[in-house]
Design a protein around this motif. Structure first.
Motif, PDB file in Angstrom:
ATOM      1  N   SER A  77      11.706   1.493  -8.933  1.00 13.03           N
ATOM      2  CA  SER A  77      12.947   0.833  -8.501  1.00 13.03           C
ATOM      3  C   SER A  77      12.676  -0.305  -7.524  1.00 13.03           C
ATOM      4  CB  SER A  77      13.895   1.843  -7.862  1.00 13.03           C
ATOM      5  OG  SER A  77      13.318   2.439  -6.723  1.00 13.03           O
ATOM      6  N   GLU A  78      11.520  -0.306  -6.883  1.00 14.09           N
ATOM      7  CA  GLU A  78      11.192  -1.413  -5.974  1.00 14.09           C
ATOM      8  C   GLU A  78      11.047  -2.735  -6.720  1.00 14.09           C
ATOM      9  OE1 GLU A  78      11.115  -1.215  -2.517  1.00 14.09           O
ATOM     10  OE2 GLU A  78      12.059   0.671  -3.085  1.00 14.09           O
ATOM     11  N   TYR A  79      10.940  -2.675  -8.053  1.00 15.58           N
ATOM     12  CA  TYR A  79      10.796  -3.895  -8.852  1.00 15.58           C
ATOM     13  C   TYR A  79      12.118  -4.346  -9.476  1.00 15.58           C
ATOM     14  CZ  TYR A  79       5.959  -2.188  -8.541  1.00 15.58           C
ATOM     15  OH  TYR A  79       4.753  -1.704  -8.093  1.00 15.58           O
ATOM     16  N   PHE A  80      13.191  -3.611  -9.230  1.00 13.09           N
ATOM     17  CA  PHE A  80      14.488  -3.982  -9.800  1.00 13.09           C
ATOM     18  C   PHE A  80      14.994  -5.329  -9.263  1.00 13.09           C
ATOM     19  CE2 PHE A  80      15.980   0.700 -10.669  1.00 13.09           C
ATOM     20  CZ  PHE A  80      15.094   0.783 -11.738  1.00 13.09           C
ATOM     21  N   TRP A  81      14.483  -5.755  -8.122  1.00 11.41           N
ATOM     22  CA  TRP A  81      14.913  -7.028  -7.526  1.00 11.41           C
ATOM     23  C   TRP A  81      14.696  -8.203  -8.476  1.00 11.41           C
ATOM     24  CZ3 TRP A  81      11.590 -11.128  -7.203  1.00 11.41           C
ATOM     25  CH2 TRP A  81      10.223 -10.842  -7.380  1.00 11.41           C
ATOM     26  N   PHE A 107       9.845  -3.581 -15.523  1.00 12.34           N
ATOM     27  CA  PHE A 107       9.847  -3.066 -14.151  1.00 12.34           C
ATOM     28  C   PHE A 107       8.581  -2.263 -13.834  1.00 12.34           C
ATOM     29  CE2 PHE A 107      14.515  -3.260 -15.150  1.00 12.34           C
ATOM     30  CZ  PHE A 107      14.772  -4.383 -14.358  1.00 12.34           C
ATOM     31  N   SER A 108       7.500  -2.576 -14.526  1.00 19.53           N
ATOM     32  CA  SER A 108       6.243  -1.872 -14.281  1.00 19.53           C
ATOM     33  C   SER A 108       5.341  -2.602 -13.291  1.00 19.53           C
ATOM     34  CB  SER A 108       5.484  -1.673 -15.608  1.00 19.53           C
ATOM     35  OG  SER A 108       6.224  -0.844 -16.483  1.00 19.53           O
ATOM     36  N   ASN A 109       5.780  -3.758 -12.833  1.00 21.67           N
ATOM     37  CA  ASN A 109       4.982  -4.517 -11.862  1.00 21.67           C
ATOM     38  C   ASN A 109       5.906  -5.374 -11.016  1.00 21.67           C
ATOM     39  OD1 ASN A 109       5.378  -7.234 -13.136  1.00 21.67           O
ATOM     40  ND2 ASN A 109       4.283  -6.252 -14.827  1.00 21.67           N
ATOM     41  N   LEU A 134      26.600  -1.900  -1.403  1.00 22.80           N
ATOM     42  CA  LEU A 134      27.174  -2.291  -0.120  1.00 22.80           C
ATOM     43  C   LEU A 134      26.055  -2.394   0.921  1.00 22.80           C
ATOM     44  CD1 LEU A 134      30.189  -0.400   1.574  1.00 22.80           C
ATOM     45  CD2 LEU A 134      28.692  -2.062   2.668  1.00 22.80           C
ATOM     46  N   GLY A 135      25.574  -3.613   1.142  1.00 26.65           N
ATOM     47  CA  GLY A 135      24.507  -3.810   2.121  1.00 26.65           C
ATOM     48  C   GLY A 135      23.140  -3.393   1.629  1.00 26.65           C
ATOM     49  N   VAL A 136      23.039  -3.042   0.340  1.00 26.10           N
ATOM     50  CA  VAL A 136      21.757  -2.729  -0.280  1.00 26.10           C
ATOM     51  C   VAL A 136      21.635  -3.591  -1.539  1.00 26.10           C
ATOM     52  CG1 VAL A 136      21.672  -0.380   0.625  1.00 26.10           C
ATOM     53  CG2 VAL A 136      22.733  -0.788  -1.596  1.00 26.10           C
ATOM     54  N   ASP A 137      20.415  -3.676  -2.087  1.00 26.51           N
ATOM     55  CA  ASP A 137      20.224  -4.534  -3.249  1.00 26.51           C
ATOM     56  C   ASP A 137      19.942  -3.709  -4.492  1.00 26.51           C
ATOM     57  OD1 ASP A 137      17.516  -3.820  -3.088  1.00 26.51           O
ATOM     58  OD2 ASP A 137      17.003  -5.600  -1.908  1.00 26.51           O
ATOM     59  N   LEU A 138      19.496  -4.368  -5.546  1.00 25.70           N
ATOM     60  CA  LEU A 138      19.310  -3.699  -6.831  1.00 25.70           C
ATOM     61  C   LEU A 138      18.269  -2.591  -6.787  1.00 25.70           C
ATOM     62  CD1 LEU A 138      19.471  -6.699  -9.344  1.00 25.70           C
ATOM     63  CD2 LEU A 138      21.155  -4.872  -9.074  1.00 25.70           C
ATOM     64  N   ARG A 139      17.422  -2.604  -5.789  1.00 33.73           N
ATOM     65  CA  ARG A 139      16.419  -1.542  -5.682  1.00 33.73           C
ATOM     66  C   ARG A 139      17.046  -0.176  -5.425  1.00 33.73           C
ATOM     67  NH1 ARG A 139      12.680  -4.058  -1.151  1.00 33.73           N
ATOM     68  NH2 ARG A 139      14.763  -4.558  -0.387  1.00 33.73           N
ATOM     69  N   ARG A 140      18.317  -0.160  -5.044  1.00 34.58           N
ATOM     70  CA  ARG A 140      19.020   1.106  -4.800  1.00 34.58           C
ATOM     71  C   ARG A 140      20.018   1.434  -5.903  1.00 34.58           C
ATOM     72  NH1 ARG A 140      15.202   0.941  -2.490  1.00 34.58           N
ATOM     73  NH2 ARG A 140      14.771   1.071  -0.264  1.00 34.58           N
ATOM     74  N   ASN A 141      19.905   0.731  -7.019  1.00 35.70           N
ATOM     75  CA  ASN A 141      20.867   0.911  -8.109  1.00 35.70           C
ATOM     76  C   ASN A 141      20.363   1.975  -9.083  1.00 35.70           C
ATOM     77  OD1 ASN A 141      22.795   0.690 -10.082  1.00 35.70           O
ATOM     78  ND2 ASN A 141      22.680  -1.534 -10.268  1.00 35.70           N
ATOM     79  N   THR A 142      20.753   3.225  -8.857  1.00 34.40           N
ATOM     80  CA  THR A 142      20.286   4.347  -9.669  1.00 34.40           C
ATOM     81  C   THR A 142      20.670   4.183 -11.136  1.00 34.40           C
ATOM     82  OG1 THR A 142      20.474   5.810  -7.757  1.00 34.40           O
ATOM     83  CG2 THR A 142      20.384   6.866  -9.907  1.00 34.40           C
TER      84      THR A 142
END
Length: 259
Positions: free
Chosen positions: A197-201, A246-248, A144-152
């Motif tokens: 997680s910053e690379y989940f986008w 998701f390593s880069n 909700l208002g966040v993207d995949l980088r917050r998907n634990t």
């Protein structure tokens, strides 16, 4: 003009969320815009919509529970991931799991079973933990208002297939204080830094293409609805092809993963 509770209930329906299923919500309250009654109205809408299902919010404390500050108190330890889960965990009937860094709070069907034994597992997102139970229950995840980088949940998938370098080898001597005030030793491995997680986008467009995620609106917020079983199956395939996915921060070579 402020959004009303009815506006938000209609938005949930349009998002095709299963009201009898399991829904986990990662959230940014400010992304929604002005709401009559503020954050409490947002929680009211979510709880009313999911009254025949199970509503779950992350109540993480990883930002400050560590070896230097090792005691997580299930009643008093504040959430580090936003105002909505902090208010939610305090609501009557809501239960919170006993994990020192990656707890969740839940209300609804099977809530006690869902959070049960979270303190027995010594990683952030063990397969037997609530994060794994999301998969078993074919839950939906609302970003909700966040993207995949917050998907634990995506951290969980990496953990379950044992991607190297994601967790510390050593355990921190953390402690959980339960509702009775009893102290439980819960030694825990941690995520190695917070940058993975910053690379989940990278998989955002591919998730949409493969139909495991769809977009909509909730107030002013852009919302992503992820289907846990579809996400896990797709990520399992992608990580088998490339464990370093998701390593880069390089853009996704999408043809490498298309079947």
């Amino acid at each position: 003009m402020a959004y009303t509770k009815q506006d938000l209930l209609q938005a949930l329906e349009k998002l095709k969320i299963n009201p009898r299923g399991t829904l986990l919500v990662h959230s940014s309250m400010k992304s929604i815009g002005e709401v009559e009654g503020g954050a409490d109205t947002v929680l009211d809408a979510l709880m009313i919509y999911m009254k025949e299902g199970l509503l779950v919010l992350p109540t993480h404390t990883w930002s400050y529970i560590n070896a230097e500050n090792p005691k997580f108190d299930v009643v008093h330890s504040e959430v580090c991931v936003g105002i909505l889960p902090e208010l939610f965990r305090k609501r009557p009937g809501v239960v919170r799991s006993l994990h020192p860094t990656h707890s969740v709070a839940a209300i609804g069907q099977d809530k006690e079973d869902f959070i049960k034994d979270n303190e027995l597992w010594h990683t952030p997102c063990a397969r037997q933990s609530p994060w794994g139970k999301l998969l078993d229950r074919n839950a939906q995840i609302m970003l909700l208002g966040v993207d995949l980088r917050r998907n634990t949940f995506m951290h969980g998938v990496e953990e379950w297939v044992d991607i190297k370098g994601r967790l510390t080898d050593e355990m921190e001597p953390l402690v959980v204080i339960n509702e009775k005030g009893e102290e439980l030793s819960v030694p825990s491995r941690r995520h190695c830094g917070d940058h993975w997680s910053e690379y989940f986008w990278k998989v955002d467009d591919y998730f949409k293409e493969k139909g495991v995620m769809h977009l909509g609106k909730f107030g002013d917020a852009t919302v992503r609805i992820c289907e846990t079983q579809g996400v896990a199956a797709l990520l399992n395939d992608m990580l088998a092809i490339n464990p370093h996915l998701f390593s880069n921060n390089e853009p996704l070579e999408i043809e490498r993963y298309r079947k």
